[in-house]
Each structure stands twice: as C-alpha cells, then as structure tokens.
Design a protein around this motif. Structure first.
Motif, PDB file in Angstrom:
ATOM      1  N   VAL A  60       0.834  -1.202   0.000  1.00 17.66           N
ATOM      2  CA  VAL A  60       0.000   0.000   0.000  1.00 17.66           C
ATOM      3  C   VAL A  60       0.870   1.255   0.000  1.00 17.66           C
ATOM      4  O   VAL A  60       0.577   2.238  -0.693  1.00 17.66           O
ATOM      5  CB  VAL A  60      -0.960  -0.006   1.204  1.00 17.66           C
ATOM      6  N   LEU A  61       1.953   1.230   0.758  1.00 17.77           N
ATOM      7  CA  LEU A  61       2.841   2.392   0.798  1.00 17.77           C
ATOM      8  C   LEU A  61       3.561   2.584  -0.537  1.00 17.77           C
ATOM      9  O   LEU A  61       3.789   3.714  -0.965  1.00 17.77           O
ATOM     10  CB  LEU A  61       3.857   2.237   1.935  1.00 17.77           C
ATOM     11  N   ARG A  62       3.934   1.488  -1.186  1.00 19.69           N
ATOM     12  CA  ARG A  62       4.540   1.619  -2.521  1.00 19.69           C
ATOM     13  C   ARG A  62       3.541   2.246  -3.487  1.00 19.69           C
ATOM     14  O   ARG A  62       3.900   3.097  -4.316  1.00 19.69           O
ATOM     15  CB  ARG A  62       4.968   0.238  -3.043  1.00 19.69           C
ATOM     16  N   THR A  66      -8.647   1.609  -4.691  1.00 20.90           N
ATOM     17  CA  THR A  66      -9.056   0.897  -3.471  1.00 20.90           C
ATOM     18  C   THR A  66      -7.979   0.986  -2.401  1.00 20.90           C
ATOM     19  O   THR A  66      -8.276   1.229  -1.220  1.00 20.90           O
ATOM     20  CB  THR A  66      -9.343  -0.583  -3.809  1.00 20.90           C
ATOM     21  N   GLN A  67      -6.720   0.813  -2.791  1.00 22.09           N
ATOM     22  CA  GLN A  67      -5.639   0.885  -1.809  1.00 22.09           C
ATOM     23  C   GLN A  67      -5.522   2.274  -1.200  1.00 22.09           C
ATOM     24  O   GLN A  67      -5.290   2.417   0.012  1.00 22.09           O
ATOM     25  CB  GLN A  67      -4.317   0.471  -2.454  1.00 22.09           C
ATOM     26  N   LEU A 102       3.792  12.224   4.827  1.00 19.67           N
ATOM     27  CA  LEU A 102       3.921  10.773   4.745  1.00 19.67           C
ATOM     28  C   LEU A 102       4.976  10.380   3.718  1.00 19.67           C
ATOM     29  O   LEU A 102       5.794   9.472   3.966  1.00 19.67           O
ATOM     30  CB  LEU A 102       2.569  10.155   4.391  1.00 19.67           C
ATOM     31  N   ALA A 103       4.994  11.050   2.559  1.00 17.57           N
ATOM     32  CA  ALA A 103       5.988  10.741   1.528  1.00 17.57           C
ATOM     33  C   ALA A 103       7.405  11.000   2.038  1.00 17.57           C
ATOM     34  O   ALA A 103       8.318  10.211   1.767  1.00 17.57           O
ATOM     35  CB  ALA A 103       5.710  11.565   0.279  1.00 17.57           C
ATOM     36  N   ALA A 104       7.588  12.086   2.764  1.00 14.24           N
ATOM     37  CA  ALA A 104       8.915  12.382   3.307  1.00 14.24           C
ATOM     38  C   ALA A 104       9.374  11.291   4.273  1.00 14.24           C
ATOM     39  O   ALA A 104      10.577  10.999   4.369  1.00 14.24           O
ATOM     40  CB  ALA A 104       8.897  13.746   4.007  1.00 14.24           C
ATOM     41  N   ARG A 105       8.442  10.676   4.990  1.00 13.08           N
ATOM     42  CA  ARG A 105       8.799   9.638   5.961  1.00 13.08           C
ATOM     43  C   ARG A 105       9.077   8.297   5.307  1.00 13.08           C
ATOM     44  O   ARG A 105       9.996   7.577   5.698  1.00 13.08           O
ATOM     45  CB  ARG A 105       7.670   9.495   6.987  1.00 13.08           C
TER      46      ARG A 105
END
Length: 293
Positions: free
Chosen positions: A3-5, A32-33, A62-65
C-alpha cells in the motif's frame, strides 16, 4: 508495504492512472488501496482534480517519511535477474529543436558506449503529464514544473535573438534602431505558433510593448521557421543556439542587439527518488556536466 509503494507511486506520478501504469496494477486496485490508506490514517491524502490528483500536506509528510526507506529497499533488491545482460533504455523527451541541435549530439558518446535511448518530442505540458504517468524517465522542460510531484534542476539558459535574411536586414536594421519596432509591422513575421509566444516575449522584454502584428507563416518546428527566414520569407525571433551557424556565415543577420536580451531557462525534470535504471542517472549527470561546460 504494498500500500505504501502504491501511495508513493501516486504521489510521484500525480495520478492513479500513472501509478497503475508504473506498478502494473489496475486503476481500481490503486483507488481501493488509497481509500483504505486514507481510512487507516483518518486523513485525506490526495485532492481529486479534473486531471490527476494533488497531494495534501498530510501526503507530503507521509511521503517524506516513507520514501527514503522504500527507495533503499528497491535499490537493494536490484534488477530483475531474468533481465541480466539487458540494458534498459532511457526514455527522454523534450522540444524537437533542442533535442536535435544540442541534446542528442551531447549524448552521442554515451550511446556509443552502450546506453540505449528512446526519444520523444512534444510540447512541455503534455510531456510533463506523461512524465508523471511514467512514460518518460527525463524531460527537458521550457519551464519549471508546478507542484511537488516532479524534481527539476536548471539545465541551460537560451537567449532569444531577432533575425532576418540579409535582404531584409539591409532595409530594416537602421530604421529599426531609429524608429522602433513599428517599422517591422509591414514585414512578414514567421513564427512557431499562431499566438506568437517567443516573439511576444521578445517584444515585451526588449521593446516594452505588446506585439500587435499577426503571423504570416507559422511552422510548429523552429528549424522550419529558421529555414523559411534564411530563404527570405521575413523576420523572426529564434533561440541563439539554433541559428549560431547562420549568424556566423551571414545567412541570417541580427536586426537588434539589446543590452539585456530575453533569456529562458530549460530544466531537466524527473520524478523524485532513485531511478530503477542506473542509465537514467548517467544520462542526467552527463547532460548537466555538458551544460556547465
């Protein structure tokens, strides 16, 4: 992790469709993800736009993390073993004239050394949209892209010059210096597009007024504009790099030599993060070194 990818692919491509193409997923799966991740975080991550999406401040954070860790994992995983020995091509896009005149000759040594290139041409806005969608690795842009989904570094400054063939220059150069740009109004203007983007910029910057004459000939390729003007069709405004040889040989003549000519900066643009293909970095760095020298 998946999901993060997916989140990072949406963030960098600027659209669910672009992320789906990058990851080999269907667009409904990506949608959906992202909805599931927004429910999990309790915050909106992307603002839905008519074309693509825009990240919210929560998405930026969130992207920076997560990006550094995901990029390191992708680099550590290495290339697909089944593709061993196959050099992936670098997909490069930009204005046809600049690519043909400067970029491709500059990259010729890399091609001779084994780098594979796939080159596309077009206008800046569509090319940047295609870059966000994953269709290109690098784009040479005539403007700095808006937003945070693309990374841009200045490449070169191009200077614009007002030129004509000698037959016109002999009649126009002295009156232009005395009377101003109105002497050019009866002369055919050859230009790139109907809205005269380069000529209008020159008039505003150099003469401090709006360009009021219409185009006599439009050619959607500056090399065609140059050829028509060399043949005596009229006058035009061109990037200096494109007509340096003609100015040197006398096939074209400067009609005006302002102390402060208009300048436009070309940018080398890519999606943030470490490219999967190391040849992309090689091409990027080679262009930047050549531009500096």
């Amino acid at each position: 992790m998946n999901v993060l990818r997916t989140f990072l692919a949406v963030y960098r491509s600027g659209s669910f469709t672009g992320a789906a193409q990058l990851l080999g997923l269907s667009q409904p799966t990506v949608t959906t993800q992202m909805r599931a991740l927004e429910r999990q975080t309790g915050r909106e991550l992307f603002e839905r736009l008519p074309r693509g999406v825009a990240p919210t401040a929560v998405a930026d954070e969130l992207a920076a993390r997560v990006a550094p860790g995901l990029d390191l994992l992708a680099a550590a995983a290495g290339p697909d073993p089944s593709a061993e020995g196959v050099v992936e091509p670098v997909h490069l896009a930009g204005p046809a004239e600049f690519l043909s005149t400067w970029v491709l000759p500059t990259l010729a040594p890399l091609v001779a050394d084994g780098v594979r290139l796939r080159v596309a041409t077009g206008l800046t806005d569509p090319l940047l949209d295609e870059l966000r969608a994953g269709r290109h690795d690098l784009v040479i842009s005539t403007m700095r892209p808006r937003g945070r989904t693309l990374s841009a570094v200045p490449l070169l400054d191009e200077e614009f010059v007002l030129v004509a063939a000698p037959s016109w220059a002999d009649r126009l150069k002295e009156p232009l210096a005395v009377e101003g740009p109105s002497v050019l109004h009866p002369v055919p203007l050859v230009t790139y597009a109907e809205d005269l983007p380069i000529a209008r910029r020159y008039w505003r910057h150099v003469f401090g007024r709006r360009l009021s004459c219409a185009a006599a000939l439009t050619v959607p390729d500056l090399r065609g504009v140059k050829a028509a003007v060399v043949a005596g069709a009229g006058f035009t405004v061109l990037p200096a790099y494109l007509c340096a040889d003609e100015l040197s040989s006398g096939a074209l003549v400067l009609l005006h030599e302002p102390e402060d000519p208009p300048i436009n900066t070309a940018f080398l643009v890519q999606r943030p993060g470490v490219p999967d293909n190391p040849a992309v970095i090689r091409v990027r760095d080679h262009l930047l070194r050549a531009a500096r020298s």
